[in-house]
Design a protein around this motif. Structure first.
Motif, mmCIF file in Angstrom:
data_model
loop_
_atom_site.group_PDB
_atom_site.id
_atom_site.type_symbol
_atom_site.label_atom_id
_atom_site.label_comp_id
_atom_site.label_asym_id
_atom_site.label_seq_id
_atom_site.Cartn_x
_atom_site.Cartn_y
_atom_site.Cartn_z
ATOM 1 N N MET A 9 2.544 19.039 -20.737
ATOM 2 C CA MET A 9 2.662 17.430 -20.342
ATOM 3 C C MET A 9 1.781 17.633 -19.109
ATOM 4 O O MET A 9 2.259 18.001 -18.624
ATOM 5 N N LEU A 10 1.143 17.093 -19.162
ATOM 6 C CA LEU A 10 0.028 17.297 -17.539
ATOM 7 C C LEU A 10 0.846 16.369 -16.725
ATOM 8 O O LEU A 10 1.268 15.124 -17.128
ATOM 9 N N ASP A 11 0.644 16.836 -15.558
ATOM 10 C CA ASP A 11 1.562 15.364 -14.758
ATOM 11 C C ASP A 11 0.174 14.952 -13.642
ATOM 12 O O ASP A 11 -0.522 15.546 -13.279
ATOM 13 N N TYR A 12 0.315 13.445 -13.836
ATOM 14 C CA TYR A 12 -0.658 13.118 -13.088
ATOM 15 C C TYR A 12 -0.457 12.131 -11.792
ATOM 16 O O TYR A 12 -1.203 12.119 -10.909
ATOM 17 N N LEU A 36 -12.284 0.230 6.685
ATOM 18 C CA LEU A 36 -13.271 -1.534 6.344
ATOM 19 C C LEU A 36 -12.675 -2.655 7.029
ATOM 20 O O LEU A 36 -12.814 -3.149 6.335
ATOM 21 N N GLY A 37 -11.113 -2.131 6.614
ATOM 22 C CA GLY A 37 -10.214 -3.487 7.914
ATOM 23 C C GLY A 37 -10.142 -4.485 6.374
ATOM 24 O O GLY A 37 -9.995 -5.209 7.258
ATOM 25 N N GLU A 38 -9.836 -4.166 5.257
ATOM 26 C CA GLU A 38 -9.734 -4.441 3.778
ATOM 27 C C GLU A 38 -8.126 -4.359 3.765
ATOM 28 O O GLU A 38 -7.647 -3.155 3.931
ATOM 29 N N ARG A 39 -7.222 -5.435 3.023
ATOM 30 C CA ARG A 39 -5.958 -5.369 2.279
ATOM 31 C C ARG A 39 -6.114 -4.441 1.621
ATOM 32 O O ARG A 39 -6.777 -4.046 0.865
ATOM 33 N N SER A 40 -4.681 -4.002 1.411
ATOM 34 C CA SER A 40 -4.499 -2.608 0.445
ATOM 35 C C SER A 40 -2.766 -3.184 -0.511
ATOM 36 O O SER A 40 -2.281 -3.582 0.275
ATOM 37 N N THR A 41 -2.837 -3.560 -1.866
ATOM 38 C CA THR A 41 -2.057 -3.897 -2.080
ATOM 39 C C THR A 41 -2.419 -3.002 -3.665
ATOM 40 O O THR A 41 -2.771 -2.787 -3.869
ATOM 41 N N SER A 42 -0.045 -2.940 -4.019
ATOM 42 C CA SER A 42 0.096 -2.690 -5.176
ATOM 43 C C SER A 42 -1.180 -2.951 -6.743
ATOM 44 O O SER A 42 -1.607 -1.378 -7.817
ATOM 45 N N ALA A 43 -1.247 -4.220 -6.158
ATOM 46 C CA ALA A 43 -2.364 -4.538 -7.612
ATOM 47 C C ALA A 43 -3.391 -3.907 -7.695
ATOM 48 O O ALA A 43 -4.446 -3.845 -8.546
ATOM 49 N N ILE A 44 -4.221 -3.921 -6.091
ATOM 50 C CA ILE A 44 -5.374 -3.831 -6.011
ATOM 51 C C ILE A 44 -6.241 -1.878 -6.218
ATOM 52 O O ILE A 44 -6.290 -1.577 -7.007
ATOM 53 N N LEU A 45 -4.613 -1.324 -5.895
ATOM 54 C CA LEU A 45 -4.213 0.410 -6.182
ATOM 55 C C LEU A 45 -4.772 0.067 -7.396
ATOM 56 O O LEU A 45 -5.336 1.257 -7.856
ATOM 57 N N THR A 66 -2.844 11.430 -8.746
ATOM 58 C CA THR A 66 -2.949 9.853 -8.343
ATOM 59 C C THR A 66 -2.444 9.527 -7.179
ATOM 60 O O THR A 66 -3.374 8.198 -5.931
ATOM 61 N N ALA A 67 -1.373 10.285 -6.743
ATOM 62 C CA ALA A 67 -0.984 9.691 -5.363
ATOM 63 C C ALA A 67 -2.136 9.892 -4.197
ATOM 64 O O ALA A 67 -2.493 9.101 -3.026
ATOM 65 N N LEU A 68 -2.889 11.083 -4.335
ATOM 66 C CA LEU A 68 -4.031 11.343 -3.521
ATOM 67 C C LEU A 68 -4.902 10.512 -3.366
ATOM 68 O O LEU A 68 -5.377 9.591 -2.402
ATOM 69 N N GLN A 69 -5.421 9.909 -4.288
ATOM 70 C CA GLN A 69 -6.383 8.296 -4.947
ATOM 71 C C GLN A 69 -6.248 7.366 -4.634
ATOM 72 O O GLN A 69 -6.301 7.099 -3.523
ATOM 73 N N GLU A 100 -6.821 2.436 -12.136
ATOM 74 C CA GLU A 100 -6.895 2.312 -13.743
ATOM 75 C C GLU A 100 -5.988 3.026 -14.670
ATOM 76 O O GLU A 100 -5.257 3.085 -15.305
ATOM 77 N N ALA A 101 -4.442 2.387 -13.452
ATOM 78 C CA ALA A 101 -3.427 2.723 -13.195
ATOM 79 C C ALA A 101 -2.484 1.261 -13.625
ATOM 80 O O ALA A 101 -1.877 0.539 -13.436
ATOM 81 N N ASN A 102 -0.880 2.066 -14.863
ATOM 82 C CA ASN A 102 0.158 1.194 -15.063
ATOM 83 C C ASN A 102 0.602 0.650 -12.945
ATOM 84 O O ASN A 102 0.567 2.071 -12.380
ATOM 85 N N PRO A 103 0.813 -0.138 -13.465
ATOM 86 C CA PRO A 103 1.092 -1.418 -11.333
ATOM 87 C C PRO A 103 2.211 -0.382 -11.413
ATOM 88 O O PRO A 103 2.977 -0.232 -10.277
ATOM 89 N N SER A 104 3.291 -0.171 -12.173
ATOM 90 C CA SER A 104 5.104 0.117 -12.507
ATOM 91 C C SER A 104 4.890 1.704 -12.230
ATOM 92 O O SER A 104 5.105 1.771 -10.818
ATOM 93 N N PHE A 105 3.828 2.249 -12.033
ATOM 94 C CA PHE A 105 3.302 4.051 -12.074
ATOM 95 C C PHE A 105 2.989 4.426 -10.428
ATOM 96 O O PHE A 105 3.815 4.669 -10.066
#
Length: 175
Positions: free
Chosen positions: A1-4, A22-31, A8-11, A36-41
């Motif tokens: 089984m592949l482990d992502y 860039l002085g922008e805000r980062s959130t879990s929803a934006i990430l 994913t953490a690197l990205q 293109e990952a599940n927010p819970s992941f």
């Protein structure tokens, strides 16, 4: 089984670093949207990254995610060890009964080779920082994409699409 977990953490960490530049805000929803990952992941990966001081997260309506230390001080090895924890690169087979020279010695030999490979992989990751990785990604980019996904514009576009569908669908109106 592949482990992502590691890619994913690197990205995630590179995206947070880009947002900070860039002085922008980062959130879990934006990430989650950008990867293109599940927010819970994404939130699950944030736990070890936060525990190990790689990222810092503030809660609340205006909460955001930031790097926990300067990007020059975070190595890719740090990220890998944080999210992979004690999982080995390769798992050896459980001890098998010795029935010949190969079965009597394959387990210890495989363990020694896999430990050597893991040490080499960790050494490569230790030579790269978040700052150097982000610079390499930016220098190699030829995609034409914006540095960060415009989540708000995408969300509003999706809402207007849904609103248009509701108005154009008589079955929906009758409900």
């Amino acid at each position: 089984m592949l482990d992502y977990r590691f890619p994913t953490a690197l990205q995630m960490v590179l995206s947070v670093a880009m947002a900070e530049q860039l002085g922008e805000r980062s959130t879990s929803a934006i990430l989650a949207y950008g990867l293109e990952a599940n927010p819970s992941f994404i939130r699950k990966l944030m736990v070890p990254l936060t525990r190990d001081g790689i990222i810092v997260s503030t809660l609340g309506r205006n909460g955001s995610i930031h790097l926990g230390r300067p990007p020059e001080e975070i190595t890719l090895r740090d990220i890998y060890l944080s999210v992979i924890e004690d999982k080995k690169l390769w798992a050896s087979r459980p001890d098998v009964p010795a029935r010949c020279v190969v079965s009597a010695n394959a387990c210890w030999y495989f363990k020694s080779i896999s430990e050597e490979a893991e040490e080499a992989s960790l050494a490569v990751l230790a030579r790269h920082t978040v700052a150097s990785a982000l610079e390499a990604v930016k220098n190699a980019d030829s995609s034409g994409w914006d540095p960060l996904p415009d989540l708000i514009a995408q969300y509003q576009k999706r809402l207007s699409e849904l609103a248009g569908w509701r108005c154009a669908n008589p079955a929906y109106i009758q409900m």
